[in-house]
Motif scaffolding. Sequence first.
Motif, PDB file in Angstrom:
ATOM      1  N   MET A   1      -3.648   4.683   4.812  1.00 50.93           N
ATOM      2  CA  MET A   1      -3.634   3.704   4.407  1.00 50.93           C
ATOM      3  C   MET A   1      -2.437   3.095   3.543  1.00 50.93           C
ATOM      4  O   MET A   1      -2.113   3.925   3.080  1.00 50.93           O
ATOM      5  CB  MET A   1      -4.773   3.734   2.730  1.00 50.93           C
ATOM      6  CG  MET A   1      -4.868   2.112   2.150  1.00 50.93           C
ATOM      7  SD  MET A   1      -6.058   2.468   0.444  1.00 50.93           S
ATOM      8  CE  MET A   1      -4.467   3.068  -0.469  1.00 50.93           C
ATOM      9  N   GLN A   2      -1.830   1.706   3.793  1.00 54.59           N
ATOM     10  CA  GLN A   2      -0.761   0.942   3.698  1.00 54.59           C
ATOM     11  C   GLN A   2      -0.722   0.488   2.699  1.00 54.59           C
ATOM     12  O   GLN A   2      -2.080  -0.563   3.269  1.00 54.59           O
ATOM     13  CB  GLN A   2      -0.378   0.970   5.202  1.00 54.59           C
ATOM     14  CG  GLN A   2      -0.923   0.013   6.169  1.00 54.59           C
ATOM     15  CD  GLN A   2       0.277  -0.066   7.828  1.00 54.59           C
ATOM     16  OE1 GLN A   2       1.087   0.033   7.424  1.00 54.59           O
ATOM     17  NE2 GLN A   2      -1.046  -0.510   8.480  1.00 54.59           N
ATOM     18  N   THR A   3       0.233  -0.252   2.471  1.00 50.47           N
ATOM     19  CA  THR A   3       0.428  -1.236   1.669  1.00 50.47           C
ATOM     20  C   THR A   3       1.153  -1.388   1.838  1.00 50.47           C
ATOM     21  O   THR A   3       2.387  -2.094   2.184  1.00 50.47           O
ATOM     22  CB  THR A   3       0.783  -0.904  -0.426  1.00 50.47           C
ATOM     23  OG1 THR A   3      -0.776   0.244  -0.640  1.00 50.47           O
ATOM     24  CG2 THR A   3       0.535  -2.403  -1.260  1.00 50.47           C
ATOM     25  N   ILE A   4       0.959  -3.694   2.315  1.00 43.78           N
ATOM     26  CA  ILE A   4       2.150  -4.498   2.952  1.00 43.78           C
ATOM     27  C   ILE A   4       1.584  -5.951   2.013  1.00 43.78           C
ATOM     28  O   ILE A   4       0.611  -6.348   1.946  1.00 43.78           O
ATOM     29  CB  ILE A   4       0.972  -4.579   4.285  1.00 43.78           C
ATOM     30  CG1 ILE A   4       1.001  -3.401   5.292  1.00 43.78           C
ATOM     31  CG2 ILE A   4       1.593  -5.819   4.650  1.00 43.78           C
ATOM     32  CD1 ILE A   4       0.434  -3.667   6.731  1.00 43.78           C
ATOM     33  N   ASP A  31       4.836  -0.147   1.617  1.00 40.71           N
ATOM     34  CA  ASP A  31       4.769   0.254   2.938  1.00 40.71           C
ATOM     35  C   ASP A  31       6.086  -0.276   3.308  1.00 40.71           C
ATOM     36  O   ASP A  31       6.348   0.143   4.343  1.00 40.71           O
ATOM     37  CB  ASP A  31       3.967   0.921   2.765  1.00 40.71           C
ATOM     38  CG  ASP A  31       2.850   2.036   2.491  1.00 40.71           C
ATOM     39  OD1 ASP A  31       3.993   2.975   1.820  1.00 40.71           O
ATOM     40  OD2 ASP A  31       1.937   1.877   1.961  1.00 40.71           O
ATOM     41  N   ALA A  32       5.603  -1.614   3.875  1.00 39.03           N
ATOM     42  CA  ALA A  32       5.685  -2.503   4.975  1.00 39.03           C
ATOM     43  C   ALA A  32       5.813  -4.212   4.188  1.00 39.03           C
ATOM     44  O   ALA A  32       4.957  -4.602   3.454  1.00 39.03           O
ATOM     45  CB  ALA A  32       5.112  -2.108   6.183  1.00 39.03           C
ATOM     46  N   VAL A  33       6.702  -4.867   4.751  1.00 37.77           N
ATOM     47  CA  VAL A  33       6.841  -6.071   4.258  1.00 37.77           C
ATOM     48  C   VAL A  33       6.424  -6.928   5.145  1.00 37.77           C
ATOM     49  O   VAL A  33       7.688  -6.562   6.363  1.00 37.77           O
ATOM     50  CB  VAL A  33       8.122  -6.193   4.090  1.00 37.77           C
ATOM     51  CG1 VAL A  33       8.312  -8.100   3.432  1.00 37.77           C
ATOM     52  CG2 VAL A  33       8.311  -5.480   2.192  1.00 37.77           C
ATOM     53  N   ARG A  53       0.294 -13.435  12.844  1.00 37.77           N
ATOM     54  CA  ARG A  53      -0.548 -12.823  14.045  1.00 37.77           C
ATOM     55  C   ARG A  53       0.012 -11.367  13.820  1.00 37.77           C
ATOM     56  O   ARG A  53      -1.164 -10.407  13.962  1.00 37.77           O
ATOM     57  CB  ARG A  53       0.212 -13.164  15.158  1.00 37.77           C
ATOM     58  CG  ARG A  53      -0.438 -14.193  15.427  1.00 37.77           C
ATOM     59  CD  ARG A  53      -0.291 -14.506  17.146  1.00 37.77           C
ATOM     60  NE  ARG A  53       1.339 -15.104  17.268  1.00 37.77           N
ATOM     61  CZ  ARG A  53       2.340 -16.116  17.329  1.00 37.77           C
ATOM     62  NH1 ARG A  53       1.575 -17.434  16.963  1.00 37.77           N
ATOM     63  NH2 ARG A  53       2.821 -16.407  17.537  1.00 37.77           N
ATOM     64  N   ARG A  54       1.296 -10.578  13.963  1.00 41.10           N
ATOM     65  CA  ARG A  54       1.765  -9.578  13.345  1.00 41.10           C
ATOM     66  C   ARG A  54       1.359  -8.696  12.303  1.00 41.10           C
ATOM     67  O   ARG A  54       0.476  -7.657  12.420  1.00 41.10           O
ATOM     68  CB  ARG A  54       3.794  -9.846  13.173  1.00 41.10           C
ATOM     69  CG  ARG A  54       3.440  -7.787  13.171  1.00 41.10           C
ATOM     70  CD  ARG A  54       5.500  -8.017  12.324  1.00 41.10           C
ATOM     71  NE  ARG A  54       4.979  -6.979  12.645  1.00 41.10           N
ATOM     72  CZ  ARG A  54       6.200  -6.234  11.293  1.00 41.10           C
ATOM     73  NH1 ARG A  54       6.598  -7.629  10.273  1.00 41.10           N
ATOM     74  NH2 ARG A  54       6.877  -5.195  10.510  1.00 41.10           N
ATOM     75  N   LEU A  55       0.559  -9.136  11.295  1.00 40.63           N
ATOM     76  CA  LEU A  55      -0.148  -8.886  10.428  1.00 40.63           C
ATOM     77  C   LEU A  55      -1.407  -8.515  10.391  1.00 40.63           C
ATOM     78  O   LEU A  55      -1.597  -7.820  10.210  1.00 40.63           O
ATOM     79  CB  LEU A  55       0.011  -9.746   9.524  1.00 40.63           C
ATOM     80  CG  LEU A  55      -0.904  -9.615   7.790  1.00 40.63           C
ATOM     81  CD1 LEU A  55       0.132  -7.924   6.827  1.00 40.63           C
ATOM     82  CD2 LEU A  55      -0.812 -10.934   6.676  1.00 40.63           C
ATOM     83  N   PHE A  56      -2.392  -9.075  11.291  1.00 39.69           N
ATOM     84  CA  PHE A  56      -3.005  -9.280  11.635  1.00 39.69           C
ATOM     85  C   PHE A  56      -3.197  -7.863  12.347  1.00 39.69           C
ATOM     86  O   PHE A  56      -4.375  -7.124  13.164  1.00 39.69           O
ATOM     87  CB  PHE A  56      -3.692 -10.314  12.024  1.00 39.69           C
ATOM     88  CG  PHE A  56      -4.687 -11.554  11.011  1.00 39.69           C
ATOM     89  CD1 PHE A  56      -6.243 -11.282  10.472  1.00 39.69           C
ATOM     90  CD2 PHE A  56      -4.314 -12.500  10.778  1.00 39.69           C
ATOM     91  CE1 PHE A  56      -6.734 -11.907   9.610  1.00 39.69           C
ATOM     92  CE2 PHE A  56      -4.269 -13.534   9.929  1.00 39.69           C
ATOM     93  CZ  PHE A  56      -5.943 -12.881   9.465  1.00 39.69           C
ATOM     94  N   ASP A  57      -1.768  -7.702  13.173  1.00 36.63           N
ATOM     95  CA  ASP A  57      -2.337  -6.235  14.712  1.00 36.63           C
ATOM     96  C   ASP A  57      -2.797  -5.164  12.982  1.00 36.63           C
ATOM     97  O   ASP A  57      -2.982  -4.109  13.793  1.00 36.63           O
ATOM     98  CB  ASP A  57      -1.046  -6.720  15.230  1.00 36.63           C
ATOM     99  CG  ASP A  57      -1.285  -7.453  15.872  1.00 36.63           C
ATOM    100  OD1 ASP A  57      -2.948  -7.965  16.760  1.00 36.63           O
ATOM    101  OD2 ASP A  57      -0.599  -8.258  17.264  1.00 36.63           O
ATOM    102  N   MET A  58      -2.001  -5.557  12.712  1.00 31.00           N
ATOM    103  CA  MET A  58      -1.059  -4.329  11.590  1.00 31.00           C
ATOM    104  C   MET A  58      -2.067  -3.512  10.454  1.00 31.00           C
ATOM    105  O   MET A  58      -2.212  -2.305  10.541  1.00 31.00           O
ATOM    106  CB  MET A  58       0.306  -3.989  10.684  1.00 31.00           C
ATOM    107  CG  MET A  58       1.732  -4.688  11.441  1.00 31.00           C
ATOM    108  SD  MET A  58       2.760  -5.220  10.281  1.00 31.00           S
ATOM    109  CE  MET A  58       2.991  -3.348   9.445  1.00 31.00           C
ATOM    110  N   GLY A  62      -8.934   0.293   4.797  1.00 29.77           N
ATOM    111  CA  GLY A  62      -8.867   1.012   3.678  1.00 29.77           C
ATOM    112  C   GLY A  62      -6.850   0.072   3.695  1.00 29.77           C
ATOM    113  O   GLY A  62      -6.436   1.021   2.675  1.00 29.77           O
ATOM    114  N   ASP A  63      -6.338  -0.692   4.218  1.00 29.77           N
ATOM    115  CA  ASP A  63      -5.500  -0.727   3.953  1.00 29.77           C
ATOM    116  C   ASP A  63      -5.369  -2.326   2.880  1.00 29.77           C
ATOM    117  O   ASP A  63      -6.648  -2.355   2.638  1.00 29.77           O
ATOM    118  CB  ASP A  63      -4.718  -1.768   4.996  1.00 29.77           C
ATOM    119  CG  ASP A  63      -4.253  -0.828   6.362  1.00 29.77           C
ATOM    120  OD1 ASP A  63      -4.403   0.033   6.378  1.00 29.77           O
ATOM    121  OD2 ASP A  63      -4.145  -1.074   7.379  1.00 29.77           O
TER     122      ASP A  63
END
Length: 182
Positions: A1-4, A31-33, A53-58, A62-63
């Motif tokens: 799980m990551q927090t973006i 974890d990422a911006v 688009r990048r966000l949807f890919d990442m 659970g994120d």
Amino acid sequence: MQTILYARVSTTDQTIAHQQKQAEAAGFKIDAVVADEGVSWVSTILAKRPQGRRLFDMLRAGDVLVVRWVDRLGRNYADVTETIRELMRRGVIVWTVINGMTFDGATIDPIQIAVRDALIGFMAATAQAQAEATKEVQRAGIDHAKERYDAYLGRKPSYSAAQLADVVAGFQATSGTDPFAS
């Protein structure tokens, strides 16, 4: 799980730093911006923005997606509501920093679902209304300037006269022609 953290700013004068600082002050360990900077995005849906688009890919089930407020996702009611619903279908939890709202698809209670969906709709409608009000204020200011002055000059240029002169000189040096000659 990551927090973006997804951050968006409308002009090149603004930075995403304050949005990240607010998120961290609210207790999020980012974890990422992912950020879209320098464009209003009033009419471009999140899925069509470069970083959207990048966000949807990442994002994975659970994120956690953190946004300052839902208007960072968009200023269009249909886009914002569909974006949040799509993220919830994917198992992503969406948190807003300003009011601490949490949107996830885990609940099965019909009353909680109705309240959640009503809040999403209300917040998305508020984002669109704010964008429309801002455009109306800008339009009124432009109309006032046009009435007051003989010529409306528009917004300030994003470059100085010296920078323009450098570009013109460079163009003339490489092409041998004057870019303003007819």
